[in-house]
Design a protein around this motif. Structure first.
Motif, PDB file in Angstrom:
ATOM      1  N   UNK A   1       0.847  -1.197   0.000  1.00 60.69           N
ATOM      2  CA  UNK A   1       0.000   0.000   0.000  1.00 60.69           C
ATOM      3  C   UNK A   1       0.877   1.239   0.000  1.00 60.69           C
ATOM      4  N   UNK A   2       0.406   2.211  -0.716  1.00 60.51           N
ATOM      5  CA  UNK A   2       1.167   3.455  -0.803  1.00 60.51           C
ATOM      6  C   UNK A   2       0.249   4.638  -0.596  1.00 60.51           C
ATOM      7  N   UNK A   3       0.865   5.718  -0.120  1.00 66.52           N
ATOM      8  CA  UNK A   3       0.104   6.947   0.039  1.00 66.52           C
ATOM      9  C   UNK A   3       0.934   8.089  -0.531  1.00 66.52           C
ATOM     10  N   UNK A   4       0.364   8.793  -1.480  1.00 68.13           N
ATOM     11  CA  UNK A   4       1.062   9.929  -2.081  1.00 68.13           C
ATOM     12  C   UNK A   4       0.497  11.188  -1.468  1.00 68.13           C
ATOM     13  N   UNK A   5       1.352  11.893  -0.705  1.00 70.81           N
ATOM     14  CA  UNK A   5       0.865  13.108  -0.061  1.00 70.81           C
ATOM     15  C   UNK A   5       1.126  14.294  -0.959  1.00 70.81           C
ATOM     16  N   UNK A   6       0.072  15.075  -1.131  1.00 72.29           N
ATOM     17  CA  UNK A   6       0.155  16.187  -2.075  1.00 72.29           C
ATOM     18  C   UNK A   6      -0.070  17.493  -1.345  1.00 72.29           C
ATOM     19  N   UNK A   7       0.805  18.436  -1.623  1.00 75.47           N
ATOM     20  CA  UNK A   7       0.598  19.813  -1.202  1.00 75.47           C
ATOM     21  C   UNK A   7      -0.148  20.492  -2.327  1.00 75.47           C
ATOM     22  N   UNK A   8      -1.442  20.575  -2.167  1.00 69.58           N
ATOM     23  CA  UNK A   8      -2.269  21.007  -3.304  1.00 69.58           C
ATOM     24  C   UNK A   8      -2.294  22.530  -3.343  1.00 69.58           C
ATOM     25  N   UNK A   9      -1.534  23.132  -4.259  1.00 67.33           N
ATOM     26  CA  UNK A   9      -1.491  24.592  -4.377  1.00 67.33           C
ATOM     27  C   UNK A   9      -2.023  25.108  -5.703  1.00 67.33           C
ATOM     28  N   UNK A  10      -1.911  24.265  -6.721  1.00 62.92           N
ATOM     29  CA  UNK A  10      -2.086  24.793  -8.078  1.00 62.92           C
ATOM     30  C   UNK A  10      -3.554  24.788  -8.483  1.00 62.92           C
ATOM     31  N   UNK A  11      -4.137  25.933  -8.755  1.00 69.70           N
ATOM     32  CA  UNK A  11      -5.573  25.974  -9.083  1.00 69.70           C
ATOM     33  C   UNK A  11      -5.816  25.655 -10.559  1.00 69.70           C
ATOM     34  N   UNK A  12      -6.661  24.677 -10.800  1.00 70.34           N
ATOM     35  CA  UNK A  12      -6.989  24.366 -12.200  1.00 70.34           C
ATOM     36  C   UNK A  12      -8.483  24.384 -12.481  1.00 70.34           C
ATOM     37  N   UNK A  13      -9.293  24.390 -11.435  1.00 70.40           N
ATOM     38  CA  UNK A  13     -10.728  24.233 -11.687  1.00 70.40           C
ATOM     39  C   UNK A  13     -11.320  25.442 -12.395  1.00 70.40           C
ATOM     40  N   UNK A  14     -10.668  26.574 -12.246  1.00 71.07           N
ATOM     41  CA  UNK A  14     -11.214  27.789 -12.860  1.00 71.07           C
ATOM     42  C   UNK A  14     -11.319  27.712 -14.366  1.00 71.07           C
ATOM     43  N   UNK A  15     -10.477  26.951 -15.011  1.00 71.98           N
ATOM     44  CA  UNK A  15     -10.532  26.845 -16.468  1.00 71.98           C
ATOM     45  C   UNK A  15     -10.868  25.429 -16.916  1.00 71.98           C
ATOM     46  N   UNK A  16     -11.422  24.628 -15.995  1.00 74.76           N
ATOM     47  CA  UNK A  16     -11.826  23.280 -16.383  1.00 74.76           C
ATOM     48  C   UNK A  16     -10.667  22.340 -16.603  1.00 74.76           C
ATOM     49  N   UNK A  17      -9.538  22.633 -15.980  1.00 78.93           N
ATOM     50  CA  UNK A  17      -8.399  21.745 -16.140  1.00 78.93           C
ATOM     51  C   UNK A  17      -8.433  20.612 -15.126  1.00 78.93           C
ATOM     52  N   UNK A  18      -7.566  19.640 -15.354  1.00 82.23           N
ATOM     53  CA  UNK A  18      -7.492  18.527 -14.427  1.00 82.23           C
ATOM     54  C   UNK A  18      -6.038  18.260 -14.094  1.00 82.23           C
ATOM     55  N   UNK A  19      -5.801  17.717 -12.920  1.00 86.10           N
ATOM     56  CA  UNK A  19      -4.436  17.389 -12.508  1.00 86.10           C
ATOM     57  C   UNK A  19      -4.336  15.892 -12.303  1.00 86.10           C
ATOM     58  N   UNK A  20      -3.201  15.344 -12.716  1.00 83.31           N
ATOM     59  CA  UNK A  20      -3.024  13.892 -12.601  1.00 83.31           C
ATOM     60  C   UNK A  20      -1.601  13.613 -12.157  1.00 83.31           C
ATOM     61  N   UNK A  21      -1.403  12.402 -11.641  1.00 81.24           N
ATOM     62  CA  UNK A  21      -0.042  11.919 -11.438  1.00 81.24           C
ATOM     63  C   UNK A  21       0.092  10.587 -12.169  1.00 81.24           C
ATOM     64  N   UNK A  22       1.315  10.319 -12.628  1.00 84.84           N
ATOM     65  CA  UNK A  22       1.611   9.065 -13.318  1.00 84.84           C
ATOM     66  C   UNK A  22       2.853   8.446 -12.708  1.00 84.84           C
ATOM     67  N   UNK A  23       2.794   7.159 -12.450  1.00 80.68           N
ATOM     68  CA  UNK A  23       4.010   6.398 -12.197  1.00 80.68           C
ATOM     69  C   UNK A  23       4.231   5.559 -13.436  1.00 80.68           C
ATOM     70  N   UNK A  24       5.458   5.528 -13.933  1.00 77.86           N
ATOM     71  CA  UNK A  24       5.658   4.803 -15.184  1.00 77.86           C
ATOM     72  C   UNK A  24       7.064   4.242 -15.263  1.00 77.86           C
ATOM     73  N   UNK A  25       7.205   3.110 -16.002  1.00 79.01           N
ATOM     74  CA  UNK A  25       8.548   2.685 -16.382  1.00 79.01           C
ATOM     75  C   UNK A  25       8.881   3.387 -17.670  1.00 79.01           C
TER      76      UNK A  25
END
Lengths: 420, 342
Positions: free
Chosen positions: B275-299
């Protein structure tokens, strides 16, 4: 050749109009019998036909005369004044279908005719230099007309028609990705390509190959053109610049532009294209599209080139090499006069990504595939009589139409094929 | 004699070039070249397509959308509806080992970093360390050129001002305890950006902060550029890796950027099951323009990140080439044999 000649000699008693009508009706009835006719008329009669007296019937004489001439396979007008020669040419020029006319003459009395026709050729001969001075082309002997028309005329037409089509085509596939990008950048007029690429595309990267083509191309070699006069019919009536070929080039340009843009667009759905996980930006996107573009349009011309001299090799491969060299050069230095170092290292970085290489190769091949298939499957338009067959290889006896075989039917001993 | 000279002097050039006599090669394609050619290309493309497809399938990707405003079982970031300085966490479970080295990206959507006016709003002279532009930033940076008190902003412009400022910490839950997974932030930007294109101004009295005297930080930044990274002194000024990654404008409105890599310690081989927990300091506003924020883990492999497009495209085109060569073979056989019979 089974021909009859119909004399148009002026007899004082008969009126030219009725004679014309009679002749025309006769020819019409004879025309169905598949006979060929020649027509002889002298200057005096002609003046009555072309400059009639103010008479109700007289306006028809000219159109009747024209129709007779069009139904004959050869018309001989003798003892004509210079002005009448020009009148004949003008009459044919203004006839239905607006044919392109050519006049050839060697004397001062031919000058008005030479000036009137679309193409005027003067023969530099015993009668002085007047004809030559007023002509578009000058030749020393009448026999040179054959090469001028069948070889040079044919080749010039093919070259220039191809040049015109190619220029529109290459700009269409250049601008279409730029246009499509607007849908993805908020319609903000963001250029897809760097300013240096925008500036240099038309003159530096893609102009030399088509220049060499339009000077040197012989889609059918000169000897074959001279021996087979019927090949000249292939370019009759502006065949290469009609709607058909134009629509083909346009659709090809649109197809390739769409392919370039969306091919890279789907690649960039995950912009991490390097093996160190780093991400490409918008200038890398534009550079990949531009690389595919330059290579595709140049290789398209290489496919169309049927006559490879050392100059063609030099400009085609040289243009591609110059593009690569310029990209490294432009992106390899931090230029002090540039306000933004947009393209710094972008090209080299793009080449370090295997995915970028693979998408470039894929898109180039896919873009050229319609042309390659057309080359393979197209049937040549006319059957060329081969007067000088090469020594047959494994193919057995050569048929006269050997050079005109579709590609799939050819053996190695066939001569080269014609193009659109 | 004279007449002959006159005649010859009027002759046009008799060179191979002007008389169209240059030796030339005329390509003579025949069935014997084209059909095998298509087969070879088709086979090569199918080979490459298979390699690409298999590689792409083997890449593992974990994607989580953490935009505030959506109720989700994965994360509690709907707490951060105001989108200002909020802590939230994304939870995920790995049932399979995530092969290392693992790359961690953040993604934004409906974010037009490729907008023209946005993109020209930067001062590359400042970013190359030219201090004369510290006092006088270029006009392209308007309105982020001077602040309300008419002090010059460094680095000026919209691109710099809009830097992504969410921060992430990854914890593995082991036996009820949180164990931090170390992130490596070195080398996430292009080598040439870090070493050649962007340069810090020369130090004043040995201090980077003093080199920025007389300037102010961009409006939306929490800290000034010379103290972007408090833990690593070399990651400050314009040579901050996150800053460089942000300054490289994305091509499309849906993009991702590299944030960190997991390469150190026991996580070198990858993220183990758990189990993992990704802690985010959520500062960046995106909802005002209908944007979305995501994270990716990838090889990451030799072809980069996961993308099925290339593999499928190569397979399709390779098959098409083989098909075309079969069609050509049929046409060739069909029309050749009647010829030979007669």
């Amino acid at each position: 050749m089974d021909s009859n000649s119909v004399p148009g000699h002026h007899t004082p008693t008969a009126s030219p109009g009725s004679y014309c009508t009679h002749t025309f009706l006769s020819i019409q009835s004879w025309a169905t019998a598949n006979q060929e006719y020649g027509f002889i008329i002298d200057g005096a009669t002609l003046s009555l036909v072309l400059n009639p007296s103010p008479d109700a019937n007289s306006s028809r004489y000219k159109s009747l005369f024209l129709q007779i001439c069009q139904n004959c396979c050869a018309v001989l007008c003798c003892r004509m004044a210079p002005l009448q020669k020009a009148q004949i040419v003008r009459m044919v020029k203004n006839s239905k279908g607006s044919p392109i006319t050519l006049s050839i003459g060697d004397g001062a009395n031919d000058v008005s005719m030479i000036l009137e026709a679309h193409v005027g050729i003067g023969i530099k001969g015993k009668e002085g230099r007047q004809a030559v001075r007023n002509s578009d082309y000058a030749i020393p002997k009448l026999k040179h007309l054959k090469k001028l028309l069948l070889a040079h005329g044919h080749l010039y037409y093919v070259r220039i028609a191809h040049l015109v089509q190619y220029f529109f085509y290459k700009n269409l596939c250049f601008i279409l990705p730029q246009f499509l990008y607007q849908f993805f950048c908020g319609y903000s007029q963001q250029p897809l390509y760097d300013a240096a690429y925008l500036t240099m595309y038309n003159i530096c990267f893609t102009s030399m190959p088509i220049l060499a083509y339009s000077l040197l191309e012989q889609h059918i070699c000169i000897e074959v053109l001279m021996d087979n006069a019927t090949l000249y019919r292939e370019v009759a009536k502006n065949a290469m610049l009609r709607w058909g070929p134009f629509v083909y080039w346009t659709i090809l340009g649109v197809f390739q532009g769409l392919l370039f843009f969306f091919g890279v667009r789907y690649l960039f759905s995950n912009p991490a294209l390097q093996d160190n996980g780093q991400v490409f930006g918008n200038w890398s996107y534009g550079t990949i599209v531009f690389t595919v573009l330059v290579f595709t349009v140049t290789l398209k011309l290489a496919l169309d080139t049927r006559h490879w001299t050392w100059i063609n090799h030099f400009v085609i491969w040289g243009s591609l090499a110059f593009y690569v060299f310029f990209s490294f050069f432009w992106g390899g230095i931090i230029w002090p006069f540039l306000r933004q170092q947009r393209l710094y290292f972008v090209f080299a970085n793009m080449l370090s990504s295997v995915s970028a290489w693979l998408v470039i190769i894929l898109l180039i091949l896919l873009s050229l595939l319609p042309d390659i298939l057309l080359l393979v499957f197209r049937k040549p338009k006319s059957h060329a009589q081969q007067k000088k067959p090469r020594s047959p290889a494994a193919g057995g006896p050569q048929s006269p139409q050997a050079s005109a075989r579709p590609l799939l039917m050819r053996t190695f001993s066939d001569e080269s094929n014609t193009v659109i | 004699m004279k007449k002959k000279e006159e005649e010859t002097s009027n002759r046009p050039d008799n060179t191979a070039f002007t008389q169209q006599r240059l030796p030339a090669w005329q390509p003579m394609l025949s069935a014997g070249i084209v059909i095998p050619g298509f087969v070879v290309i088709g086979l090569a493309f199918i080979g490459v397509g298979v390699a690409l497809f298999v590689t792409s399938q083997s890449i593992q990707v974990l994607e989580r959308d953490y935009t505030a405003g959506d109720e989700s079982s994965d994360h509690n970031c709907s707490l951060c509806v105001n989108e200002a300085s909020c802590l939230c966490a994304v939870h995920f479970t790995l049932v399979q080992q995530f092969e290392g080295p693992v790359f961690f990206y953040y993604g934004l959507s409906n974010y037009f970093q490729n907008h023209r006016k946005y993109g020209v709003s930067r001062d590359d002279y400042q970013l190359s360390g030219d201090t004369s532009y510290f006092t006088d930033p270029q006009d392209y940076c308007v309105p982020y050129q001077y602040d309300s008190k008419n002090r010059p902003i460094v680095p000026c412009g919209s691109v710099a001002n809009s830097i992504f400022n969410d921060t992430f910490k990854l914890y593995q839950i082991v036996g009820g305890q949180r164990k931090q997974v170390p992130f490596d932030g070195k080398g996430i930007s292009w080598w040439t950006d870090y070493n050649l294109k962007y340069r810090n101004p020369s130090l004043v009295d040995g201090s980077l902060a003093k080199a920025f005297n007389g300037t102010v930080k961009p409006v939306n930044w929490p800290r000034a550029v010379y103290e972007l990274d408090t833990s690593d002194a070399s990651n400050n000024g314009f040579l901050n890796q996150d800053f460089l990654v942000w300054m490289r404008r994305a091509a499309l409105p849906d993009f991702r950027k590299l944030y960190r890599r997991i390469t150190e310690g026991e996580y070198e081989k990858g993220l183990p099951v758990g189990n993992y927990s990704l802690e985010i300091n959520y500062n960046y506003p995106v909802r005002g323009f209908g944007g979305r924020k995501k994270v990716f883990f990838s090889n990451v492999t030799w072809m980069g990140g996961k993308n099925q497009f290339l593999g499928i495209a190569y397979l399709v085109i390779g098959s098409l080439c083989i098909f075309m060569s079969l069609v050509m073979l049929i046409v060739y056989a069909k029309y050749r044999f009647p010829d030979e019979d007669s």
